[in-house]
Design an enzyme around this catalytic site. Structure first.
Site, PDB file in Angstrom:
ATOM      1  CB  SER A 712      -0.912   0.002   1.232  1.00 20.56           C
ATOM      2  OG  SER A 712      -1.798   1.096   1.207  1.00 20.56           O
ATOM      3  CE  LYS A 737      -0.896   3.516  -7.690  1.00 19.18           C
ATOM      4  NZ  LYS A 737       0.158   4.355  -8.301  1.00 19.18           N
ATOM      5  CG  ASP A 843       8.056   8.727  -5.807  1.00 15.38           C
ATOM      6  OD1 ASP A 843       8.988   8.992  -5.018  1.00 15.38           O
ATOM      7  OD2 ASP A 843       7.021   8.153  -5.451  1.00 15.38           O
TER       8      ASP A 843
END
Length: 1021
Positions: A712, A737, A843
């Site tokens: 998660s 997802k 990211d």
């Protein structure tokens, strides 16, 4: 009658006591049996029959591994189950075996912690659980085992400090805690264990100074403290333990000198390992008093001065490793230690590499022990000729004379060394011919003659060396043809390098015999003719360079059969004809140079040809097509002449019609655009991806059950799923997802990910299979993305496994880590430079690097990605997503100004490199309180001896194993690779964005590192 009554009275008086004894015996009997059954219930064995007989059908004293006492035949006194192939956990109930004196569970696969209840075993004399997978700390309660003589907890995964109760064992003689993950200081109170004979604490993470109190252990024969983080000098008291036979302090951060009289009180010392520290000063002449010395290894320090000739009095010496210090020899008298060493008739290993030895080797060098198998003089400044009598050393297997100033020619006696396996004479000034007698060295695996002044032809007798794995003859003055006999050496696999000579003629067709060859370099010669098609038989070939020759003909189509090929350079030849389109199908190919030839025709635009940084086709005047970045003319395909006149009229008519209709078309487009803006968006697809229904995902994930939960994050939860393919296809494993739409910006993350991945296609990117934009069973909005399932999870889980989950106790070797980092670099290079539009990931971190079933890395989670409007490295973000990235990985400039850039991804990649090699997250609390990960690595790079301590534990153990099993040279090469990797990470994380390394340069550097590691691996095999 009176006697009978008297007897009855006595019986009645004693009866309760007798019953009590029976009851007590029954209880203790039952206690031991229950303890054993409890132990059985928590373990399993292979084969199961080992524990199969542990049941009520036989007495527990007859069970395998169980030993009962002579004085107490129903009490267990020993549990000896070493190498029983046990798995599971140690039962705390063993603490109830109150008569137990020996507990041996060594060499099994036991996990979990050491039960504190074992401290109840007051009679225990031996506790041996070595070579298991035990975790946690050493229980303080073990201090209750006051009669222990042997405590062996070595080769496990124990953590924490060495507990103070271990110093309360008055009888202990052998204490083994090595090969764990223990930290903190060595307790000074260990000096109170006056009966201690052997203390082994090596291969942990212990720090601080060596306690001087250890010098009080007057019975100590073995002290092993190597492979830790200890600092400071060796206490003077240790040099006074006259009973010592072995002292090992290697691979720490120790400093100081060896005291001048240090060996006066060590008459029994046989082994002294001091290598890889910061010791300095001279080697004292008092070493002559250590007459029992067998192994003396002070390598990789800063010892200086001249080696004392007194070292020749060590008649039992077998190993002498003085490599990589500052030792000197300039004048002939400085070499007297060599003459003295001729007295050491048992000497087998002599390492003098990486020092400041100069001048000429004395003739006495040839009179060294006939037992010598290993001589290493690499990287010095030794001049003159190789001694003529070197052939006297008939048992030599490894002779390394490389990187010196040797001149003259190879002595003829050298070719009498028929046991030689490795011969390095590269990087010298040795000249003359390569004698035909070289074919006598039939045991050779490695032969490096490169970077010398050899002339004339290559002797055909090289074909006799049928065990060669690597052959390097590059950078000499060799002439004539390449003998075909070389290509009949089937073992040649690591590399064959003939480059930078004056070789001429054709490349022999026999090259196809080298089916296991990884690297072939024949560049910069005068080779001619066509490139032999048989080269396609070299199915393992990864590197091929034939540049700067005069090869002609076409590029062999057979090259497209080289499925492992990564590097091809055919530049600066006379090649002609077209480029085989099938080269674009080579998925491993990373670099292709065809420039400066006469190649013509169309350049393909797929595969490697779609990567402008990976190909070069310049100075081929007849090429056309290809990708736009090549700036080649468009290919014109001539149409049949008969149809030309009939095409003129339709073309004119079409042109006139278009001009007349153009105003109407423009008005229609404007109207359509306005109308389209008023029409509500369709729900058939999102950003080009087909939709899947909510109910399908419910079925695929078993109702989004917790058993299918993979993880998660901020914006979504990921589940494992099974989706049916098209009719007749098998079930596909997927990762689903599910967006947390209640989280702010989650919808923007969903849109950004779909938009970013819409047109991207690359082997190292996670692929979107489909999406779901619907409502759930409660009528709420529901959005999900379905990806390919990555069977091996994230890189984060490999680098930081859950200590409580045995299934996650996985380790990556150095080559696997480099390959993963290379995959990520390829992905970034594609995103930044070669996709439909430049994309910044924003990211990048270890949890977003996913590994498929073949351990191929895929970059995923594009929820923060940004598409750059212009193809430039910088672009100001107009997004409202806020801070981009994850603390610790995000570039410093993202914290001020929110500038999205490819430079930011490079910074995150650099942190990922450092994390992958050190095994440490940049977000660890230790970094928040002191130095950053980057600063810690920077400190380690300033001292080569600290590198092993800076890297991940499995890598450090692998490096040390390389040193023990293969040798100094392999260890040095592998350490060099680690240093290069850390420097890549440092260069990518420069403060100034424009100073960071480009993806193209990263890939080149990683390819070079990977090639070096493959060479080390091949050398081992």
């Amino acid at each position: 009658m009176a006697r009978a009554m008297k007897f009855l009275c006595v019986f009645l008086l004693l009866c309760p006591f007798s019953l009590a004894l029976v009851s007590l015996g029954s209880t203790t009997n039952s206690t031991d049996e229950l303890a054993l059954l409890s132990f059985k219930s928590m373990v399993s064995s292979s084969p199961p029959s080992l524990l199969g007989s542990w049941n009520s059908s036989s007495h527990f004293c007859s069970w395998p591994g169980v030993v009962c006492g002579h004085r107490h035949p129903d009490r267990v006194v020993a549990l000896s189950m070493g190498s029983f192939n046990l798995s599971g956990r140690i039962s705390p109930s063993l603490g109830n075996l109150s008569f137990l004196t020996e507990l041996n569970l060594a060499d099994n696969q036991l996990v979990g912690g050491i039960p504190g209840e074992l401290g109840h075993l007051a009679r225990l004399q031996l506790l041996n659980v070595t070579r298991n997978y035990l975790q946690g700390s050493i229980p303080v309660t073990l201090g209750g085992c006051t009669k222990l003589k042997v405590l062996d907890l070595s080769a496990n995964r124990l953590q924490g400090e060495i507990p103070w109760p271990l110093d309360s064992f008055p009888s202990i003689e052998y204490l083994y805690l090595y090969k764990n993950r223990l930290s903190g200081d060595i307790p000074p109170s260990l000096g109170n264990l006056t009966n201690l004979q052997q203390l082994e604490l090596h291969e942990n993470m212990l720090s601080g100074a060596i306690p001087s109190s250890l010098g009080m252990l007057s019975s100590l024969s073995l002290l092993s403290l190597g492979y830790n983080n200890l600092s400071g000098p060796i206490p003077t008291s240790l040099w006074n333990i006259s009973t010592l036979t072995k002292l090992s302090v290697q691979r720490n951060m120790l400093s100081g000198t060896i005291p001048p009289n240090s060996f006066n009180n060590l008459p029994h010392i046989q082994v002294l390992y001091m290598d890889n520290n910061n010791f300095h000063g001279p080697i004292p002449a008092s070493i002559s008093n250590a007459s029992s010395m067998v192994d003396f290894q002070p390598a990789h320090n800063f010892f200086s001065g001249i080696i004392p000739s007194e070292i020749g009095r060590l008649r039992n010496l077998i190993l002498l490793q003085l490599n990589w210090n500052l030792l000197e020899a300039k004048e002939p008298k400085d070499w007297e230690f060599i003459t003295a060493l001729t007295n050491c008739s048992r000497l087998q290993i002599l390492g003098l590499s990486g020092n400041k030895f100069g001048g000429v080797l004395p003739d006495s060098f040839s009179n060294l022990s006939a037992s010598l198998t290993y001589i290493d003089l690499e990287d010095n400044q030794i001049s003159g000729s190789i001694p003529d009598g070197i052939g006297n050393l008939l048992n030599l297997q490894i002779l390394a004379l490389d990187i010196n100033l040797f001149t003259e020619s190879l002595p003829s006696s050298l070719f009498r060394l028929k046991n030689l396996v490795v011969l390095y004479v590269d990087y010298n000034n040795i000249g003359g011919t390569i004698p035909m007698a070289i074919g006598n060295l039939t045991e050779l695996n490695d032969l490096l003659l490169n970077s010398n002044a050899f002339s004339s032809t290559i002797p055909e007798t090289l074909g006799n060396l049928t065990k060669l794995v690597e052959l390097d003859m590059s950078s000499n003055y060799l002439t004539g043809p390449v003998p075909s006999t070389i290509f009949n050496i089937a073992t040649l696999s690591r590399y064959l390098d003939l480059s930078n000579n004056n070789l001429e003629g054709k490349l022999p067709e026999e090259i196809g015999n080298l089916k296991n060859l990884i690297k072939f370099n024949a560049e910069s010669n005068k080779l001619s003719g066509e490139i032999p098609a048989t080269i396609g038989e070299c199915q393992l070939l990864q590197y091929l360079s034939l540049k700067n020759n005069t090869f002609n003909g076409s590029i062999p189509l057979i090259l497209s059969k080289l499925k492992a090929i990564e590097f091809v350079d055919l530049s600066s030849n006379n090649l002609s004809g077209p480029i085989p389109k099938s080269l674009g199908n080579l998925t491993m190919l990373r670099y292709l140079n065809l420039s400066f030839n006469n190649i013509s025709g169309e350049v393909p635009n797929f595969g490697i040809f779609a990567n402008i940084t990976a190909i070069s086709v310049e100075s081929n005047g007849k090429l056309c097509g290809g990708i736009n970045d090549l700036h080649l003319p468009t290919c014109s395909f001539q149409l049949p002449k008969k149809k030309h006149k009939f095409l003129v009229i339709p073309i004119v008519i079409s042109l006139v019609t278009t001009l007349v209709a153009l105003p109407s078309i423009i008005m229609l487009c404007i109207w359509h655009k306005k109308r389209k803006s008023k029409i509500p968006p369709t729900h058939h697809s999102v950003q080009g991806h087909p939709l899947v229904s909510y109910s399908q995902l419910v079925r695929a994930t078993n109702g989004f059950s917790e058993t299918n939960l993979l993880g998660s994050g901020s914006f979504g939860t990921v589940y494992r799923g099974e989706m049916n393919g098209q009719e007749g296809e098998t079930t596909n494993l997927v990762a689903v997802k599910v967006l947390k739409l209640q989280t702010p910006k989650a919808l923007e993350s969903f849109t950004a990910e779909c938009e970013a991945l819409r047109g991207l296609r690359h082997r190292n990117l996670v692929k979107i299979i489909t999406i779901c934009s619907s409502i759930d069973s409660r009528g709420n909005d529901f959005k999900a993305i379905v990806y390919d399932f990555m069977r091996n999870g994230s890189l984060d889980r490999w680098l930081h496994p859950d200590a409580n989950d045995l299934a996650e106790q996985r380790e990556l070797n150095l080559l696997e880590r480099v390959t993963i980092l290379l995959d990520v670099a390829y992905a970034l290079d594609y995103l930044h430079c070669h996709g439909p539009e430049p994309v910044v990931h924003c990211d990048l971190k270890s949890s977003n690097v996913l590994l498929d079933a073949d351990m191929v890395a895929h970059v995923g989670d594009f929820g923060l990605a940004k598409i750059l409007v212009e193809r430039s490295s910088l672009h100001h973000s107009t997004s409202s997503m806020g801070f981009r990235g994850t603390i610790g990985y995000a570039a410093p400039e993202y914290g001020a100004g929110n500038m999205v850039s490819t430079y930011g991804d490079i910074y995150s990649y650099g942190i990922l490199v450092l994390e992958t090699i050190t095994g440490r997250r940049p977000t660890e609390s230790a970094f928040r309180q002191g130095l950053s990960l980057r600063e810690q690595v920077d400190l380690a790079l300033q001292d080569r001896n600290r590198i092993v301590d800076a890297v991940d534990t499995p890598l450090s153990l692998d490096l040390l194993n390389e040193l023990r099993t293969v040798g100094e040279s392999a260890y040095k090469r592998k350490t060099d690779c680690v240093i290069s990797l850390l420097r890549v990470g440092m260069s990518c994380t420069q403060e100034s964005p424009s100073s960071r390394t480009s993806t193209g340069d990263i890939i080149k550097e990683l390819l070079a590192i990977k090639d070096a590691l493959l060479r080390v691996r091949e050398h081992r095999t």
